[in-house]
Motif scaffolding. Structure first.
Motif, PDB file in Angstrom:
ATOM      1  N   THR A  46       0.835  -1.205   0.000  1.00 16.28           N
ATOM      2  CA  THR A  46       0.000   0.000   0.000  1.00 16.28           C
ATOM      3  C   THR A  46       0.867   1.250   0.000  1.00 16.28           C
ATOM      4  OG1 THR A  46      -1.809  -1.127   1.144  1.00 16.28           O
ATOM      5  CG2 THR A  46      -1.765   1.276   1.248  1.00 16.28           C
ATOM      6  N   THR A  47       1.913   1.254   0.820  1.00 16.14           N
ATOM      7  CA  THR A  47       2.823   2.391   0.859  1.00 16.14           C
ATOM      8  C   THR A  47       3.558   2.556  -0.459  1.00 16.14           C
ATOM      9  OG1 THR A  47       3.129   2.092   3.246  1.00 16.14           O
ATOM     10  CG2 THR A  47       4.778   3.405   2.093  1.00 16.14           C
ATOM     11  N   ILE A  48       3.994   1.438  -1.051  1.00 17.03           N
ATOM     12  CA  ILE A  48       4.685   1.506  -2.341  1.00 17.03           C
ATOM     13  C   ILE A  48       3.747   2.065  -3.411  1.00 17.03           C
ATOM     14  CG2 ILE A  48       5.763   0.144  -4.170  1.00 17.03           C
ATOM     15  CD1 ILE A  48       6.763  -1.765  -1.995  1.00 17.03           C
ATOM     16  N   GLY A  49       2.480   1.622  -3.388  1.00 18.52           N
ATOM     17  CA  GLY A  49       1.513   2.149  -4.344  1.00 18.52           C
ATOM     18  C   GLY A  49       1.312   3.646  -4.178  1.00 18.52           C
ATOM     19  N   LEU A  50       1.151   4.088  -2.931  1.00 18.17           N
ATOM     20  CA  LEU A  50       0.969   5.517  -2.671  1.00 18.17           C
ATOM     21  C   LEU A  50       2.201   6.331  -3.057  1.00 18.17           C
ATOM     22  CD1 LEU A  50      -0.838   5.377   0.801  1.00 18.17           C
ATOM     23  CD2 LEU A  50      -1.822   6.141  -1.370  1.00 18.17           C
ATOM     24  N   PHE A  51       3.356   5.681  -3.010  1.00 20.36           N
ATOM     25  CA  PHE A  51       4.598   6.384  -3.339  1.00 20.36           C
ATOM     26  C   PHE A  51       4.613   6.830  -4.795  1.00 20.36           C
ATOM     27  CE2 PHE A  51       9.236   6.901  -3.812  1.00 20.36           C
ATOM     28  CZ  PHE A  51       9.487   7.654  -2.678  1.00 20.36           C
ATOM     29  N   ALA A  52       3.742   6.241  -5.630  1.00 16.98           N
ATOM     30  CA  ALA A  52       3.631   6.674  -7.031  1.00 16.98           C
ATOM     31  C   ALA A  52       3.235   8.139  -7.142  1.00 16.98           C
ATOM     32  CB  ALA A  52       2.627   5.806  -7.778  1.00 16.98           C
ATOM     33  N   LEU A  53       2.689   8.713  -6.062  1.00 14.40           N
ATOM     34  CA  LEU A  53       2.282  10.125  -6.095  1.00 14.40           C
ATOM     35  C   LEU A  53       3.469  11.070  -6.261  1.00 14.40           C
ATOM     36  CD1 LEU A  53      -0.482  10.121  -3.322  1.00 14.40           C
ATOM     37  CD2 LEU A  53      -0.817  10.297  -5.796  1.00 14.40           C
ATOM     38  N   VAL A  54       4.691  10.592  -6.008  1.00 14.56           N
ATOM     39  CA  VAL A  54       5.848  11.465  -6.243  1.00 14.56           C
ATOM     40  C   VAL A  54       6.000  11.776  -7.725  1.00 14.56           C
ATOM     41  CG1 VAL A  54       7.082  10.625  -4.208  1.00 14.56           C
ATOM     42  CG2 VAL A  54       7.543   9.585  -6.448  1.00 14.56           C
ATOM     43  N   GLN A  55       5.285  11.026  -8.584  1.00 15.88           N
ATOM     44  CA  GLN A  55       5.345  11.270 -10.026  1.00 15.88           C
ATOM     45  C   GLN A  55       4.380  12.368 -10.469  1.00 15.88           C
ATOM     46  OE1 GLN A  55       4.883   7.462 -12.103  1.00 15.88           O
ATOM     47  NE2 GLN A  55       5.713   6.443 -10.314  1.00 15.88           N
ATOM     48  N   LEU A  56       3.724  13.036  -9.534  1.00 13.75           N
ATOM     49  CA  LEU A  56       2.768  14.081  -9.892  1.00 13.75           C
ATOM     50  C   LEU A  56       3.335  15.169 -10.802  1.00 13.75           C
ATOM     51  CD1 LEU A  56       0.682  14.581  -6.616  1.00 13.75           C
ATOM     52  CD2 LEU A  56      -0.183  13.922  -8.871  1.00 13.75           C
ATOM     53  N   PRO A  57       4.615  15.546 -10.708  1.00 12.82           N
ATOM     54  CA  PRO A  57       5.119  16.549 -11.656  1.00 12.82           C
ATOM     55  C   PRO A  57       4.909  16.182 -13.118  1.00 12.82           C
ATOM     56  CG  PRO A  57       6.663  16.327  -9.845  1.00 12.82           C
ATOM     57  CD  PRO A  57       5.619  15.261  -9.649  1.00 12.82           C
ATOM     58  N   TYR A  58       4.885  14.874 -13.438  1.00 13.68           N
ATOM     59  CA  TYR A  58       4.650  14.476 -14.827  1.00 13.68           C
ATOM     60  C   TYR A  58       3.239  14.861 -15.293  1.00 13.68           C
ATOM     61  CZ  TYR A  58       8.862  11.553 -14.631  1.00 13.68           C
ATOM     62  OH  TYR A  58      10.165  11.105 -14.516  1.00 13.68           O
ATOM     63  N   THR A  59       2.297  14.938 -14.364  1.00 14.41           N
ATOM     64  CA  THR A  59       0.918  15.261 -14.742  1.00 14.41           C
ATOM     65  C   THR A  59       0.631  16.752 -14.701  1.00 14.41           C
ATOM     66  OG1 THR A  59       0.002  15.104 -12.499  1.00 14.41           O
ATOM     67  CG2 THR A  59       0.225  13.064 -13.728  1.00 14.41           C
ATOM     68  N   TRP A  60       1.509  17.539 -14.072  1.00 11.49           N
ATOM     69  CA  TRP A  60       1.277  18.973 -13.943  1.00 11.49           C
ATOM     70  C   TRP A  60       2.304  19.798 -14.708  1.00 11.49           C
ATOM     71  CZ3 TRP A  60      -3.229  20.476 -12.173  1.00 11.49           C
ATOM     72  CH2 TRP A  60      -3.933  19.637 -11.299  1.00 11.49           C
ATOM     73  N   LYS A  61       3.129  19.144 -15.505  1.00 11.40           N
ATOM     74  CA  LYS A  61       4.231  19.872 -16.142  1.00 11.40           C
ATOM     75  C   LYS A  61       3.752  20.925 -17.140  1.00 11.40           C
ATOM     76  CE  LYS A  61       4.963  16.114 -19.473  1.00 11.40           C
ATOM     77  NZ  LYS A  61       5.925  15.109 -19.942  1.00 11.40           N
TER      78      LYS A  61
END
Length: 421
Positions: A46-61
């Protein structure tokens, strides 16, 4: 010289190899190596899955992409200046990551740990590098070269994934993690060297002269060219086309580990079963697009992309057990199928996005399109760990298979089979 060979043998195609490799390495670090690093340090799914949120810059670039259309850093020009800056940041950031340990961190501890901040900075630098690289590549390629050039870019992108997804995993069984991250970071050097040696492309007529123009005009031009309804359908397609396979591979490395394979096995099998199908499929797909056109390629390659998800269903159905030659063969088939399917689908998809841009606003419009492409990978994939723990691996992959169909259905509107490119 045959036309297909002449198309391959030019300097612009060589540059596309370097742009793809430099773009793919930091993303696959976040997608493959970081989850394996966390899982091997007893961090829960669950923590590893949530860690995908660090990729948010790719969606807001797309929010800061106008800055790259408007401003040039001193010395190297509008595109190469931003490319060099972000590549140096990635080289240092990846090397520094191995100085920390995520041993047994909970979700609450993880999101207050320096690891998260550093991974977020790596994602920010990587997303900004992608804005500059995508615009640079679009500006050096002629329209007729978009299919092949982007196929080579995507091919190199996926080959770069074998560094954190294969070589680094093998090294992690033999070396401490801090050395693994330093070696992984060194693979950013070829992209930086390319940036320093190539020429800056000329500025297209009509390029924005003020910050306001660089923010407003790309969106005004896009919606004016397509009309509101067609533009919204196109944006919906960009969101849905990669949704199923993106979610499917979100936890691929932890999935292989849970199926009983060692990090070395995963690394070696990924290298052999993933590399050559990806190279062959990507090159043949790019050459095939010269004849097919981008629209038909989206249809045919999309079908292969959807079918490749069934390989994960099969491996999950077999279930975890001790590794045997037969099970290694199944893993090889799954990785090869994913490499071919996702590689072909991405090749056509990236070419489609490049074709949809206006030359004067390449950075901002491509950033918008690739942000929508990355949105499922970042936001929806953050739920992957919870979905697996709730549904189990088999039902999770069937869900991914179902989610692959909305994007295919939107092809009837945005890229009809019989429509001219």
């Amino acid at each position: 010289m045959p036309a297909w060979l002449a198309a391959l043998c030019n300097r612009r195609m060589l540059i596309c190899i370097f742009t793809g490799f430099a773009s793919g390495l930091p993303l696959y670090l976040l997608l493959s190596l970081i989850p394996a690093w966390l899982r091997s340090n007893q961090v829960d799914l669950t923590t590893i899955g949530l860690f995908a949120l660090v990729q948010l810059p790719y969606t807001w670039k797309f929010l800061w992409s106008p800055l790259l259309d408007r401003y040039a850093l001193p010395g190297l020009g509008r595109r190469r200046g931003w490319m060099a800056l972000t590549q140096v940041m990635l080289l240092l950031g990846i090397a520094w990551l191995g100085q920390f340990s995520p041993q047994g961190l909970s979700a609450a501890e993880m999101f207050s740990h320096p690891i998260t901040l550093l991974c977020l900075l790596i994602a920010l630098a990587s997303a900004t590098q992608d804005i500059a690289l995508d615009a640079f590549r679009r500006e050096i390629l002629a329209d007729a070269e978009l299919g092949l050039g982007n196929a080579i870019h995507v091919n190199a992108y996926r080959i770069a994934g074998l560094v954190p997804g294969s070589l680094s995993l093998v090294l992690a069984d033999k070396l401490p993690w801090n050395q693994v991250f330093i070696i992984t970071a060194a693979f950013m050097l070829p992209g930086l060297l390319m940036t320093l040696l190539v020429r800056e492309p000329p500025i297209a007529p009509g390029s924005p002269r003020t910050l306001r123009d660089s923010v407003v005009e790309p969106f005004r031009e896009f919606f004016g060219r397509h009309g509101l309804r067609s533009a919204l359908l196109l944006l919906a397609f960009l969101f849905f086309y990669k949704l199923g396979d993106s979610l499917c591979t979100a936890l691929a490395t932890p999935f292989y580990l849970d199926m009983g394979f060692s990090k070395t096995e995963i690394g070696l099998i990924a290298k052999n079963a993933g590399l050559w199908p990806a190279v062959a499929g990507g090159m043949l797909g790019g050459l095939w697009m010269l004849k097919l056109g981008i629209n038909r390629a989206l249809w045919l390659f999309g079908v292969v992309q959807v079918v490749s998800i069934l390989g994960f269903v099969a491996l999950a159905w077999v279930g975890p057990s001790e590794s045997t030659p037969a099970r290694q063969a199944i893993l090889a088939a799954v990785i090869a199928g994913e490499a071919i399917g996702v590689g072909l689908g991405t090749t056509a998809f990236v070419a489609f996005m490049a074709r949809a841009t206006h030359p004067a606003y390449t950075a901002t419009q491509l950033a918008l399109f690739t942000s929508l492409m990355a949105l499922p990978r970042t936001v929806i994939n953050a739920t992957a760990g919870r979905l697996v723990e709730t549904l189990g691996w088999i039902n999770f992959f069937w869900l991914c298979f179902a989610l692959a169909f909305p994007g295919m259905l939107l092809l009837f509107k945005v890229a009809p089979w019989h429509a001219r490119d």
